[in-house]
Design a protein around this motif. Structure first.
Motif, short mmCIF file in Angstrom:
data_model
loop_
_atom_site.label_atom_id
_atom_site.label_comp_id
_atom_site.label_asym_id
_atom_site.label_seq_id
_atom_site.Cartn_x
_atom_site.Cartn_y
_atom_site.Cartn_z
N LEU A 1 0.83 -1.20 0.00
CA LEU A 1 0.00 0.00 0.00
C LEU A 1 0.87 1.25 0.00
CD1 LEU A 1 -2.84 -0.94 2.53
CD2 LEU A 1 -3.06 -0.66 0.06
N TRP A 2 1.98 1.21 0.73
CA TRP A 2 2.91 2.34 0.76
C TRP A 2 3.44 2.62 -0.64
CZ3 TRP A 2 4.78 5.80 4.38
CH2 TRP A 2 5.92 6.52 4.01
N TYR A 3 3.90 1.57 -1.31
CA TYR A 3 4.45 1.75 -2.66
C TYR A 3 3.38 2.22 -3.64
CZ TYR A 3 8.55 -0.90 -1.07
OH TYR A 3 9.67 -1.32 -0.40
N LEU A 4 2.18 1.66 -3.53
CA LEU A 4 1.11 2.04 -4.45
C LEU A 4 0.68 3.49 -4.23
CD1 LEU A 4 -0.97 -1.25 -4.28
CD2 LEU A 4 0.07 -0.29 -6.35
N ALA A 5 0.60 3.91 -2.97
CA ALA A 5 0.23 5.29 -2.68
C ALA A 5 1.30 6.24 -3.22
CB ALA A 5 0.07 5.48 -1.17
N GLU A 6 2.57 5.86 -3.10
CA GLU A 6 3.63 6.71 -3.64
C GLU A 6 3.56 6.76 -5.16
OE1 GLU A 6 8.37 7.66 -3.28
OE2 GLU A 6 7.47 6.13 -2.02
N ALA A 7 3.30 5.61 -5.79
CA ALA A 7 3.20 5.57 -7.25
C ALA A 7 2.08 6.49 -7.73
CB ALA A 7 2.96 4.14 -7.73
N LEU A 8 0.98 6.52 -7.00
CA LEU A 8 -0.14 7.37 -7.37
C LEU A 8 0.17 8.85 -7.20
CD1 LEU A 8 -3.09 5.26 -5.94
CD2 LEU A 8 -2.93 6.11 -8.28
N ALA A 9 1.20 9.15 -6.40
CA ALA A 9 1.58 10.55 -6.19
C ALA A 9 2.59 11.02 -7.23
CB ALA A 9 2.16 10.72 -4.79
N LEU A 10 3.05 10.13 -8.11
CA LEU A 10 4.02 10.49 -9.12
C LEU A 10 3.31 10.93 -10.40
CD1 LEU A 10 6.56 7.54 -8.71
CD2 LEU A 10 6.89 9.91 -7.99
N PRO A 11 3.41 12.19 -10.78
CA PRO A 11 2.75 12.68 -12.00
C PRO A 11 3.15 11.90 -13.25
CG PRO A 11 3.51 14.52 -10.67
CD PRO A 11 4.10 13.29 -10.06
N ALA A 12 4.40 11.47 -13.31
CA ALA A 12 4.87 10.75 -14.50
C ALA A 12 4.18 9.41 -14.68
CB ALA A 12 6.38 10.54 -14.41
N ALA A 13 3.63 8.88 -13.59
CA ALA A 13 2.96 7.57 -13.65
C ALA A 13 1.48 7.68 -13.99
CB ALA A 13 3.13 6.84 -12.32
N ARG A 14 1.04 8.88 -14.41
CA ARG A 14 -0.37 9.10 -14.68
C ARG A 14 -0.99 8.08 -15.65
NH1 ARG A 14 0.06 14.07 -15.28
NH2 ARG A 14 -0.48 14.64 -13.16
N PRO A 15 -0.26 7.61 -16.67
CA PRO A 15 -0.86 6.62 -17.58
C PRO A 15 -1.32 5.33 -16.89
CG PRO A 15 1.06 7.61 -18.60
CD PRO A 15 1.05 8.08 -17.17
N VAL A 16 -0.70 5.00 -15.75
CA VAL A 16 -1.09 3.77 -15.06
C VAL A 16 -1.83 4.05 -13.75
CG1 VAL A 16 0.67 2.30 -16.08
CG2 VAL A 16 1.22 3.61 -14.02
N HIS A 17 -2.18 5.31 -13.51
CA HIS A 17 -2.90 5.64 -12.28
C HIS A 17 -4.19 4.84 -12.10
CE1 HIS A 17 -0.95 9.71 -10.95
NE2 HIS A 17 -0.11 8.70 -10.93
N PRO A 18 -5.01 4.65 -13.13
CA PRO A 18 -6.23 3.84 -12.94
C PRO A 18 -5.92 2.43 -12.46
CG PRO A 18 -6.40 5.11 -14.96
CD PRO A 18 -4.98 5.25 -14.50
N ASP A 19 -4.92 1.80 -13.05
CA ASP A 19 -4.55 0.44 -12.64
C ASP A 19 -3.96 0.44 -11.23
OD1 ASP A 19 -5.36 -0.70 -15.03
OD2 ASP A 19 -3.38 -0.48 -15.95
N LEU A 20 -3.19 1.47 -10.91
CA LEU A 20 -2.61 1.58 -9.58
C LEU A 20 -3.71 1.77 -8.53
CD1 LEU A 20 0.41 3.93 -10.37
CD2 LEU A 20 0.59 1.58 -9.54
#
Length: 276
Positions: free
Chosen positions: A114-133
Protein backbone atom coordinates in the motif's frame (compact mmCIF):
# COMPACT_ATOMS: atom_id res chain seq x y z
CA UNK A 1 -9.82 10.06 -5.33
CA UNK A 2 -8.93 9.92 -1.60
CA UNK A 3 -6.19 12.19 -0.30
CA UNK A 4 -2.91 10.31 -0.72
CA UNK A 5 -1.32 12.10 2.22
CA UNK A 6 -3.97 10.69 4.53
CA UNK A 7 -3.39 7.19 3.19
CA UNK A 8 0.37 7.46 3.65
CA UNK A 9 -0.14 8.75 7.18
CA UNK A 10 -2.09 5.61 8.06
CA UNK A 11 0.79 3.43 6.87
CA UNK A 12 3.05 4.18 9.80
CA UNK A 13 3.35 2.18 12.98
CA UNK A 14 1.16 3.38 15.86
CA UNK A 15 2.44 1.50 18.90
CA UNK A 16 -0.23 3.06 21.11
CA UNK A 17 -2.91 1.11 19.25
CA UNK A 18 -0.97 -2.14 18.93
CA UNK A 19 -0.36 -4.93 21.42
CA UNK A 20 3.36 -5.14 20.74
CA UNK A 21 2.90 -7.67 17.95
CA UNK A 22 6.27 -7.09 16.30
CA UNK A 23 7.93 -7.74 19.67
CA UNK A 24 6.23 -11.14 19.92
CA UNK A 25 5.37 -12.48 16.48
CA UNK A 26 8.74 -11.98 14.79
CA UNK A 27 11.93 -13.98 15.45
CA UNK A 28 15.41 -12.54 15.67
CA UNK A 29 18.87 -14.02 16.02
CA UNK A 30 21.84 -12.82 18.06
CA UNK A 31 23.86 -10.64 15.72
CA UNK A 32 25.05 -7.10 15.17
CA UNK A 33 21.36 -6.14 15.03
CA UNK A 34 20.06 -8.05 18.05
CA UNK A 35 21.71 -8.79 21.39
CA UNK A 36 19.83 -12.07 21.95
CA UNK A 37 18.06 -14.91 20.17
CA UNK A 38 14.24 -14.87 20.22
CA UNK A 39 11.97 -17.38 18.47
CA UNK A 40 8.77 -16.35 16.70
CA UNK A 41 5.73 -16.20 18.97
CA UNK A 42 7.79 -15.55 22.10
CA UNK A 43 7.64 -12.11 23.75
CA UNK A 44 10.87 -10.11 23.77
CA UNK A 45 12.10 -9.86 27.39
CA UNK A 46 12.14 -6.07 26.98
CA UNK A 47 8.39 -5.95 26.30
CA UNK A 48 6.45 -4.63 29.28
CA UNK A 49 2.95 -5.50 30.48
CA UNK A 50 1.78 -2.25 28.89
CA UNK A 51 3.01 -3.51 25.49
CA UNK A 52 5.75 -0.89 25.43
CA UNK A 53 9.47 -1.46 25.04
CA UNK A 54 11.29 -1.06 28.34
CA UNK A 55 14.51 0.09 26.64
CA UNK A 56 13.02 2.06 23.74
CA UNK A 57 15.28 5.08 24.25
CA UNK A 58 18.38 2.88 24.65
CA UNK A 59 17.88 0.26 21.94
CA UNK A 60 21.08 1.05 20.02
CA UNK A 61 23.19 1.19 23.15
CA UNK A 62 21.77 -2.14 24.35
CA UNK A 63 22.45 -3.95 21.07
CA UNK A 64 19.00 -3.85 19.47
CA UNK A 65 19.70 -1.72 16.41
CA UNK A 66 17.45 -4.02 14.38
CA UNK A 67 14.44 -2.77 16.34
CA UNK A 68 15.25 0.86 15.54
CA UNK A 69 15.11 0.26 11.78
CA UNK A 70 11.87 -1.72 11.75
CA UNK A 71 8.46 -0.35 10.76
CA UNK A 72 5.29 -2.40 10.40
CA UNK A 73 3.76 0.18 8.01
CA UNK A 74 0.70 0.31 10.27
CA UNK A 75 0.06 -3.43 10.20
CA UNK A 76 0.32 -3.70 13.98
CA UNK A 77 -2.65 -1.47 14.71
CA UNK A 78 -4.62 -2.96 11.81
CA UNK A 79 -4.25 -6.52 13.12
CA UNK A 80 -4.77 -5.47 16.74
CA UNK A 81 -7.78 -3.19 16.31
CA UNK A 82 -9.43 -4.35 13.08
CA UNK A 83 -8.60 -7.97 12.28
CA UNK A 84 -8.95 -9.12 15.88
CA UNK A 85 -11.27 -6.37 17.14
CA UNK A 86 -9.08 -5.03 19.94
CA UNK A 87 -8.31 -8.40 21.52
CA UNK A 88 -5.05 -8.60 23.46
CA UNK A 89 -2.96 -11.68 22.60
CA UNK A 90 -2.27 -12.08 26.32
CA UNK A 91 -5.95 -12.58 27.15
CA UNK A 92 -7.11 -14.93 24.39
CA UNK A 93 -6.63 -18.70 24.02
CA UNK A 94 -3.17 -19.73 22.80
CA UNK A 95 -4.57 -20.90 19.46
CA UNK A 96 -6.05 -17.45 18.84
CA UNK A 97 -2.82 -15.67 19.78
CA UNK A 98 -0.95 -17.91 17.34
CA UNK A 99 -3.35 -16.83 14.61
CA UNK A 100 -2.58 -13.19 15.43
CA UNK A 101 1.16 -13.86 15.13
CA UNK A 102 0.66 -15.69 11.81
CA UNK A 103 -1.53 -12.97 10.33
CA UNK A 104 0.67 -10.03 11.35
CA UNK A 105 3.49 -10.65 8.82
CA UNK A 106 0.92 -11.09 6.03
CA UNK A 107 -0.74 -7.76 6.76
CA UNK A 108 2.67 -6.15 7.12
CA UNK A 109 3.52 -7.19 3.55
CA UNK A 110 0.18 -5.88 2.29
CA UNK A 111 0.69 -2.55 4.05
CA UNK A 112 4.15 -2.22 2.53
CA UNK A 113 2.54 -2.69 -0.89
CA UNK A 114 0.00 0.00 0.00
CA UNK A 115 2.91 2.34 0.76
CA UNK A 116 4.45 1.75 -2.66
CA UNK A 117 1.11 2.04 -4.45
CA UNK A 118 0.23 5.29 -2.68
CA UNK A 119 3.63 6.71 -3.64
CA UNK A 120 3.20 5.57 -7.25
CA UNK A 121 -0.14 7.37 -7.37
CA UNK A 122 1.58 10.55 -6.19
CA UNK A 123 4.02 10.49 -9.12
CA UNK A 124 2.75 12.68 -12.00
CA UNK A 125 4.87 10.75 -14.50
CA UNK A 126 2.96 7.57 -13.65
CA UNK A 127 -0.37 9.10 -14.68
CA UNK A 128 -0.86 6.62 -17.58
CA UNK A 129 -1.09 3.77 -15.06
CA UNK A 130 -2.90 5.64 -12.28
CA UNK A 131 -6.23 3.84 -12.94
CA UNK A 132 -4.55 0.44 -12.64
CA UNK A 133 -2.61 1.58 -9.58
CA UNK A 134 -5.82 2.80 -7.94
CA UNK A 135 -7.51 -0.55 -8.56
CA UNK A 136 -4.50 -2.37 -7.15
CA UNK A 137 -4.48 -0.14 -4.07
CA UNK A 138 -8.20 -0.68 -3.48
CA UNK A 139 -7.80 -4.45 -3.91
CA UNK A 140 -4.83 -4.54 -1.54
CA UNK A 141 -6.69 -2.50 1.06
CA UNK A 142 -9.63 -4.89 0.72
CA UNK A 143 -7.31 -7.83 1.38
CA UNK A 144 -5.98 -6.22 4.58
CA UNK A 145 -9.53 -6.22 5.93
CA UNK A 146 -10.03 -9.94 5.44
CA UNK A 147 -10.87 -12.30 8.27
CA UNK A 148 -8.04 -14.11 10.08
CA UNK A 149 -8.83 -17.24 8.08
CA UNK A 150 -8.83 -15.34 4.78
CA UNK A 151 -5.53 -13.66 5.59
CA UNK A 152 -3.99 -16.93 6.73
CA UNK A 153 -4.90 -18.57 3.42
CA UNK A 154 -3.81 -15.63 1.24
CA UNK A 155 -1.02 -16.21 -1.28
CA UNK A 156 0.58 -12.86 -0.53
CA UNK A 157 3.56 -13.68 -2.76
CA UNK A 158 1.33 -13.99 -5.82
CA UNK A 159 -0.35 -10.69 -5.00
CA UNK A 160 3.03 -9.00 -4.62
CA UNK A 161 4.01 -10.22 -8.09
CA UNK A 162 0.84 -8.73 -9.60
CA UNK A 163 1.47 -5.39 -7.93
CA UNK A 164 5.14 -5.44 -8.88
CA UNK A 165 4.24 -5.41 -12.57
CA UNK A 166 2.60 -2.02 -12.02
CA UNK A 167 5.45 -0.75 -9.85
CA UNK A 168 7.95 -1.68 -12.55
CA UNK A 169 5.91 0.21 -15.12
CA UNK A 170 5.74 3.17 -12.73
CA UNK A 171 9.52 3.12 -12.41
CA UNK A 172 9.97 3.09 -16.17
CA UNK A 173 7.69 6.09 -16.58
CA UNK A 174 9.28 8.03 -13.70
CA UNK A 175 12.80 7.47 -15.05
CA UNK A 176 11.94 7.94 -18.74
CA UNK A 177 14.71 9.43 -20.84
CA UNK A 178 17.55 7.84 -18.91
CA UNK A 179 20.02 6.03 -21.12
CA UNK A 180 23.21 4.12 -20.60
CA UNK A 181 24.07 0.94 -18.75
CA UNK A 182 25.41 2.92 -15.80
CA UNK A 183 21.81 3.73 -14.83
CA UNK A 184 20.76 0.07 -14.71
CA UNK A 185 22.00 -1.21 -11.34
CA UNK A 186 19.07 -3.43 -10.46
CA UNK A 187 20.13 -6.09 -7.96
CA UNK A 188 23.77 -5.02 -8.28
CA UNK A 189 26.30 -6.06 -5.66
CA UNK A 190 27.60 -2.68 -4.52
CA UNK A 191 28.52 -3.66 -0.97
CA UNK A 192 31.24 -1.36 0.28
CA UNK A 193 31.42 0.33 -3.13
CA UNK A 194 33.20 3.66 -3.40
CA UNK A 195 30.51 5.81 -4.94
CA UNK A 196 31.41 9.18 -3.47
CA UNK A 197 29.93 11.90 -5.67
CA UNK A 198 28.60 9.30 -8.14
CA UNK A 199 25.90 10.26 -10.63
CA UNK A 200 23.13 7.80 -9.85
CA UNK A 201 20.30 10.15 -10.75
CA UNK A 202 17.24 8.27 -12.01
CA UNK A 203 19.14 5.01 -11.64
CA UNK A 204 17.38 1.67 -11.31
CA UNK A 205 18.68 0.49 -7.93
CA UNK A 206 15.86 -1.94 -7.22
CA UNK A 207 17.15 -4.62 -4.85
CA UNK A 208 20.75 -3.36 -5.08
CA UNK A 209 23.11 -4.34 -2.26
CA UNK A 210 24.50 -1.02 -1.02
CA UNK A 211 25.58 -2.25 2.40
CA UNK A 212 28.33 0.01 3.78
CA UNK A 213 28.67 1.74 0.40
CA UNK A 214 30.22 5.21 0.38
CA UNK A 215 27.54 7.39 -1.20
CA UNK A 216 28.86 10.63 0.24
CA UNK A 217 27.64 13.49 -1.92
CA UNK A 218 26.16 11.08 -4.48
CA UNK A 219 23.39 12.24 -6.80
CA UNK A 220 20.43 9.90 -6.25
CA UNK A 221 17.74 12.26 -7.48
CA UNK A 222 14.80 10.41 -8.97
CA UNK A 223 16.36 6.98 -8.35
CA UNK A 224 14.21 3.87 -7.86
CA UNK A 225 15.27 2.48 -4.46
CA UNK A 226 12.65 -0.19 -3.91
CA UNK A 227 14.19 -3.03 -1.92
CA UNK A 228 17.71 -1.53 -1.98
CA UNK A 229 19.74 -2.62 1.04
CA UNK A 230 21.12 0.58 2.57
CA UNK A 231 22.39 -0.86 5.84
CA UNK A 232 25.29 1.26 7.06
CA UNK A 233 25.49 3.04 3.68
CA UNK A 234 26.97 6.53 4.05
CA UNK A 235 24.52 9.06 2.63
CA UNK A 236 26.29 12.10 4.05
CA UNK A 237 25.43 15.13 1.90
CA UNK A 238 23.86 12.87 -0.76
CA UNK A 239 20.90 14.21 -2.75
CA UNK A 240 17.88 11.88 -2.72
CA UNK A 241 15.42 14.54 -3.85
CA UNK A 242 12.64 12.87 -5.80
CA UNK A 243 13.98 9.35 -5.13
CA UNK A 244 11.01 7.02 -4.96
CA UNK A 245 9.97 3.77 -3.31
CA UNK A 246 12.33 4.65 -0.45
CA UNK A 247 10.96 3.56 2.93
CA UNK A 248 11.72 4.83 6.42
CA UNK A 249 13.27 1.50 7.54
CA UNK A 250 15.74 1.67 4.63
CA UNK A 251 16.75 5.19 5.58
CA UNK A 252 16.95 4.39 9.30
CA UNK A 253 19.43 1.61 8.51
CA UNK A 254 21.76 4.04 6.72
CA UNK A 255 24.04 6.84 7.90
CA UNK A 256 23.58 10.45 6.89
CA UNK A 257 23.87 14.07 7.90
CA UNK A 258 21.97 17.33 8.11
CA UNK A 259 23.22 17.95 4.58
CA UNK A 260 21.51 14.86 3.15
CA UNK A 261 18.60 15.92 0.97
CA UNK A 262 15.56 13.67 1.30
CA UNK A 263 12.20 13.12 -0.40
CA UNK A 264 9.18 14.46 1.49
CA UNK A 265 7.82 10.95 2.10
CA UNK A 266 10.47 10.12 4.72
CA UNK A 267 11.88 11.78 7.83
CA UNK A 268 15.50 12.43 8.72
CA UNK A 269 16.55 9.71 11.22
CA UNK A 270 17.23 11.09 14.69
CA UNK A 271 20.43 9.09 15.06
CA UNK A 272 21.97 10.92 12.10
CA UNK A 273 22.38 14.01 14.23
CA UNK A 274 22.29 12.53 17.73
CA UNK A 275 25.62 10.76 17.41
CA UNK A 276 24.09 7.31 18.01
Amino acid sequence: MPDQRVERGELRGDCGNCFGLCCVALPFARSADFAIDKPAGTPCPNLGEDHRCGIHTRLRQRGFTGCTVYDCFGAGQKVSQVTFGGQDWRTVPREESRRMFDVFPVVRQLHELLWYLAEALALPAARPVHPDLRRALDRTEELTRGTPDELGALDVGAHRQEVNVLLLRTSELARAGVRGKKKQRRGADLMGARLKGADLSRADLRGAYLIAADLTGADLRGADLIGADLRDADLTDADLTGAFFLTQPQLDAARGSVGTRLPESVARPVHWTAGL
